[in-house]
Design a protein around this motif. Structure first.
Motif, PDB file in Angstrom:
ATOM      1  N   PRO A 203       0.840  -1.203   0.000  1.00 40.41           N
ATOM      2  CA  PRO A 203       0.000   0.000   0.000  1.00 40.41           C
ATOM      3  C   PRO A 203       0.877   1.255   0.000  1.00 40.41           C
ATOM      4  O   PRO A 203       1.233   1.778   1.048  1.00 40.41           O
ATOM      5  N   ALA A 204       1.261   1.721  -1.170  1.00 40.19           N
ATOM      6  CA  ALA A 204       2.183   2.841  -1.283  1.00 40.19           C
ATOM      7  C   ALA A 204       1.485   4.025  -1.944  1.00 40.19           C
ATOM      8  O   ALA A 204       0.576   3.861  -2.762  1.00 40.19           O
ATOM      9  N   ALA A 205       1.942   5.231  -1.604  1.00 43.63           N
ATOM     10  CA  ALA A 205       1.324   6.455  -2.109  1.00 43.63           C
ATOM     11  C   ALA A 205       1.333   6.554  -3.635  1.00 43.63           C
ATOM     12  O   ALA A 205       0.309   6.896  -4.231  1.00 43.63           O
ATOM     13  N   PRO A 206       2.464   6.285  -4.322  1.00 44.32           N
ATOM     14  CA  PRO A 206       2.431   6.403  -5.786  1.00 44.32           C
ATOM     15  C   PRO A 206       1.457   5.443  -6.443  1.00 44.32           C
ATOM     16  O   PRO A 206       0.813   5.789  -7.437  1.00 44.32           O
ATOM     17  N   THR A 207       1.323   4.232  -5.890  1.00 43.95           N
ATOM     18  CA  THR A 207       0.381   3.263  -6.435  1.00 43.95           C
ATOM     19  C   THR A 207      -1.048   3.749  -6.254  1.00 43.95           C
ATOM     20  O   THR A 207      -1.888   3.640  -7.153  1.00 43.95           O
ATOM     21  N   LEU A 208      -1.348   4.297  -5.077  1.00 43.27           N
ATOM     22  CA  LEU A 208      -2.685   4.796  -4.795  1.00 43.27           C
ATOM     23  C   LEU A 208      -3.043   5.979  -5.691  1.00 43.27           C
ATOM     24  O   LEU A 208      -4.136   6.030  -6.265  1.00 43.27           O
ATOM     25  N   LEU A 209      -2.120   6.939  -5.824  1.00 42.89           N
ATOM     26  CA  LEU A 209      -2.390   8.104  -6.665  1.00 42.89           C
ATOM     27  C   LEU A 209      -2.618   7.687  -8.121  1.00 42.89           C
ATOM     28  O   LEU A 209      -3.500   8.229  -8.804  1.00 42.89           O
ATOM     29  N   ALA A 210      -1.836   6.718  -8.588  1.00 42.61           N
ATOM     30  CA  ALA A 210      -2.002   6.250  -9.961  1.00 42.61           C
ATOM     31  C   ALA A 210      -3.362   5.591 -10.153  1.00 42.61           C
ATOM     32  O   ALA A 210      -4.040   5.809 -11.167  1.00 42.61           O
ATOM     33  N   ALA A 211      -3.788   4.783  -9.182  1.00 46.35           N
ATOM     34  CA  ALA A 211      -5.096   4.121  -9.273  1.00 46.35           C
ATOM     35  C   ALA A 211      -6.223   5.143  -9.310  1.00 46.35           C
ATOM     36  O   ALA A 211      -7.192   5.001 -10.074  1.00 46.35           O
ATOM     37  N   LEU A 212      -6.116   6.189  -8.495  1.00 48.61           N
ATOM     38  CA  LEU A 212      -7.145   7.227  -8.473  1.00 48.61           C
ATOM     39  C   LEU A 212      -7.191   7.988  -9.792  1.00 48.61           C
ATOM     40  O   LEU A 212      -8.278   8.341 -10.278  1.00 48.61           O
ATOM     41  N   LEU A 213      -6.024   8.258 -10.361  1.00 45.56           N
ATOM     42  CA  LEU A 213      -5.974   8.971 -11.642  1.00 45.56           C
ATOM     43  C   LEU A 213      -6.620   8.149 -12.764  1.00 45.56           C
ATOM     44  O   LEU A 213      -7.367   8.690 -13.581  1.00 45.56           O
ATOM     45  N   VAL A 214      -6.315   6.865 -12.799  1.00 47.94           N
ATOM     46  CA  VAL A 214      -6.923   6.002 -13.808  1.00 47.94           C
ATOM     47  C   VAL A 214      -8.444   6.043 -13.679  1.00 47.94           C
ATOM     48  O   VAL A 214      -9.166   6.212 -14.668  1.00 47.94           O
ATOM     49  N   GLY A 215      -8.939   5.915 -12.437  1.00 45.69           N
ATOM     50  CA  GLY A 215     -10.378   5.925 -12.220  1.00 45.69           C
ATOM     51  C   GLY A 215     -11.024   7.231 -12.642  1.00 45.69           C
ATOM     52  O   GLY A 215     -12.051   7.236 -13.330  1.00 45.69           O
ATOM     53  N   ALA A 216     -10.427   8.360 -12.244  1.00 50.20           N
ATOM     54  CA  ALA A 216     -11.003   9.663 -12.577  1.00 50.20           C
ATOM     55  C   ALA A 216     -11.050   9.880 -14.088  1.00 50.20           C
ATOM     56  O   ALA A 216     -12.038  10.390 -14.625  1.00 50.20           O
ATOM     57  N   CYS A 217      -9.986   9.491 -14.783  1.00 47.11           N
ATOM     58  CA  CYS A 217      -9.948   9.679 -16.234  1.00 47.11           C
ATOM     59  C   CYS A 217     -10.977   8.797 -16.942  1.00 47.11           C
ATOM     60  O   CYS A 217     -11.660   9.246 -17.875  1.00 47.11           O
ATOM     61  N   LEU A 218     -11.105   7.550 -16.498  1.00 52.35           N
ATOM     62  CA  LEU A 218     -12.079   6.649 -17.116  1.00 52.35           C
ATOM     63  C   LEU A 218     -13.506   7.110 -16.826  1.00 52.35           C
ATOM     64  O   LEU A 218     -14.406   6.927 -17.656  1.00 52.35           O
ATOM     65  N   GLY A 219     -13.733   7.695 -15.655  1.00 54.94           N
ATOM     66  CA  GLY A 219     -15.057   8.220 -15.351  1.00 54.94           C
ATOM     67  C   GLY A 219     -15.405   9.446 -16.168  1.00 54.94           C
ATOM     68  O   GLY A 219     -16.587   9.707 -16.451  1.00 54.94           O
ATOM     69  N   PHE A 220     -14.400  10.195 -16.589  1.00 58.29           N
ATOM     70  CA  PHE A 220     -14.626  11.418 -17.351  1.00 58.29           C
ATOM     71  C   PHE A 220     -14.747  11.154 -18.851  1.00 58.29           C
ATOM     72  O   PHE A 220     -15.468  11.867 -19.563  1.00 58.29           O
ATOM     73  N   LEU A 221     -14.068  10.136 -19.340  1.00 63.06           N
ATOM     74  CA  LEU A 221     -14.009   9.878 -20.780  1.00 63.06           C
ATOM     75  C   LEU A 221     -15.374   9.689 -21.451  1.00 63.06           C
ATOM     76  O   LEU A 221     -15.564  10.163 -22.590  1.00 63.06           O
ATOM     77  N   PRO A 222     -16.353   9.013 -20.836  1.00 61.18           N
ATOM     78  CA  PRO A 222     -17.651   8.884 -21.525  1.00 61.18           C
ATOM     79  C   PRO A 222     -18.287  10.225 -21.871  1.00 61.18           C
ATOM     80  O   PRO A 222     -19.039  10.329 -22.852  1.00 61.18           O
ATOM     81  N   HIS A 223     -18.002  11.255 -21.097  1.00 63.17           N
ATOM     82  CA  HIS A 223     -18.535  12.591 -21.373  1.00 63.17           C
ATOM     83  C   HIS A 223     -17.634  13.380 -22.321  1.00 63.17           C
ATOM     84  O   HIS A 223     -18.087  14.360 -22.912  1.00 63.17           O
ATOM     85  N   ASN A 224     -16.382  12.964 -22.451  1.00 63.27           N
ATOM     86  CA  ASN A 224     -15.388  13.782 -23.141  1.00 63.27           C
ATOM     87  C   ASN A 224     -14.947  13.216 -24.480  1.00 63.27           C
ATOM     88  O   ASN A 224     -14.399  13.938 -25.302  1.00 63.27           O
TER      89      ASN A 224
END
Length: 395
Positions: A203-224
């Motif tokens: 459970p490391a910070a860079p792994t967590l931040l990367a996972a959150l970024l992937v999720g946010a981008c995939l959630g935005f793409l259907p609208h974008n």
């Protein structure tokens, strides 16, 4: 009951995607009400006004999912070792707010740069997201501990470059969000691999931040994705650049440099510098070419034009969707090559067949359009489609 961190990573990533997806329509309504709208300009590829502020939705998705992650059994450790997440979120909020102002009032480049430096400085100095070690493969130098005097300015500089590289490629529907998702996904795989090899905790910070970024981008793409109903605006592109830089910079902060004695073993120290170049090669190249092109003509490096890589793909006859997919493929190609080296202990021969296969596919996609070549005017002109609203079909 013990939960493996990988399931929690999936959970927070999906949560970030869901929150971003649900917040995006609200941001579209708000953008229209306050006038944060992208009106067509000569250098743009859209022919109608499109609301901005998509970055606010992504910030909400990342921040709320990060709050949930702080309460999960395994991922709590990400907040105890590594950067101060509170300061990282504050820096993200500052740069997102700066982007909102630019989406509304179109700030000048120097004001934006000053805001970027402020946010990056807070993230690096207070948040602690700075490069810790660099391996020099020449002579007997070996691993260098950067320290604050060198590590802080170097990390701020890399953060600024990443922010502006993503900002530069945000010119086609879905391009910046998709490239960031690919980049963050590569960083997640790489960082998780470090934990599997014992270089850092799972459970490391860079792994967590990367996972959150992937999720946010995939959630935005259907609208974008084309045809976009909402643009991320500078509130989104600068936010993504900041957080992606935070993930890559912290990949070396939890490892022990004494564990690395050979070039192969030092890959965990080298790749955090190479992976951003690999996964962001397309925007970095675009940024470099734009600066050289503008300065050589006696213009400001921040002066806008219509000669970015995505513009050139459109001129070749690609549709917006195909141009975006081609840039996705090239980004994924370079990202997979960089991450693949970490899994093969630097043996390029093990990665080259995959790279060669992707190159063949990408080149074929490019050549097919060139051979089809003389498309009808209706096929080429709709690179700038005419729609009375984002919800209506292209005319």
């Amino acid at each position: 009951m013990v939960t493996h961190p990988r399931f929690e990573y999936v959970l927070v990533g999906l949560l970030a995607a869901a929150i971003t997806f649900l917040l995006t329509p609200l941001m579209r309504v708000l953008a229209v009400r306050i006038g944060a709208v992208a009106n067509p300009r000569d250098r743009d590829v859209h022919a109608m006004a499109i609301p901005r502020l998509g970055g606010v939705a992504m910030f909400g998705g990342v921040a709320l999912a990060l709050l949930v992650a702080s309460q999960l059994p395994s991922l709590q450790a990400s907040f105890r070792s590594g950067p101060e997440m509170g300061w990282v979120v504050l820096a993200a909020a500052i740069i997102c707010a700066l982007g909102v102002l630019d989406d509304k009032y179109e700030l000048d480049s120097l004001t934006k740069l000053a805001g970027q430096v402020l946010a990056a400085g807070i993230m690096v100095t207070r948040g602690g997201t700075q490069l810790a070690f660099v391996y020099v493969p020449f002579g007997d130098v070996g691993t260098i501990s950067l320290g604050g005097d060198i590590g802080v300015p170097v990390t701020i500089l890399l953060t600024l470059v990443t922010i502006n590289a993503l900002n530069f490629i945000d010119g086609l529907d879905g391009l910046a969000a998709g490239v960031t998702a690919i980049s963050a996904g590569a960083m997640f795989v790489f960082s998780y691999h470090l934990s599997q090899q014992g270089y850092q905790s799972v459970p490391a910070a860079p792994t967590l931040l990367a996972a959150l970024l992937v999720g946010a981008c995939l959630g935005f793409l259907p609208h974008n994705f084309y045809p976009a109903k909402l643009f991320m605006g500078d509130s989104g592109s600068m936010l993504l650049g900041l957080l992606l830089s935070a993930s890559t910079a912290t990949a070396t902060t939890q490892v022990d440099p004494q564990a690395f004695t050979t070039l192969t073993n030092t890959l965990p120290l080298v790749l955090p510098l190479l992976i951003p170049v690999a996964v962001l090669a397309v925007p970095f190249i675009d940024l470099l070419l734009a600066v050289v092109r503008r300065v050589s003509r006696g213009r400001s490096p921040f002066a806008p034009d219509k000669q970015h890589l995505h513009h050139r793909l459109l001129e070749l006859g690609h549709s917006q969707r195909r141009a975006v997919v081609l840039l996705y493929i090239w980004s994924a190609l370079l990202a997979s090559f960089g991450v693949g080296l970490s899994y093969t202990n630097g043996r390029t021969a093990a990665v080259l067949p995959i790279v060669a296969g992707v190159i063949v596919v990408a080149v074929l996609l490019l050549v097919v359009t060139r051979l089809q070549g003389r498309q009808t005017t209706s096929d080429v002109t709709p690179l700038y489609p005419v729609r009375s609203s984002p919800d209506e079909p292209v005319s």
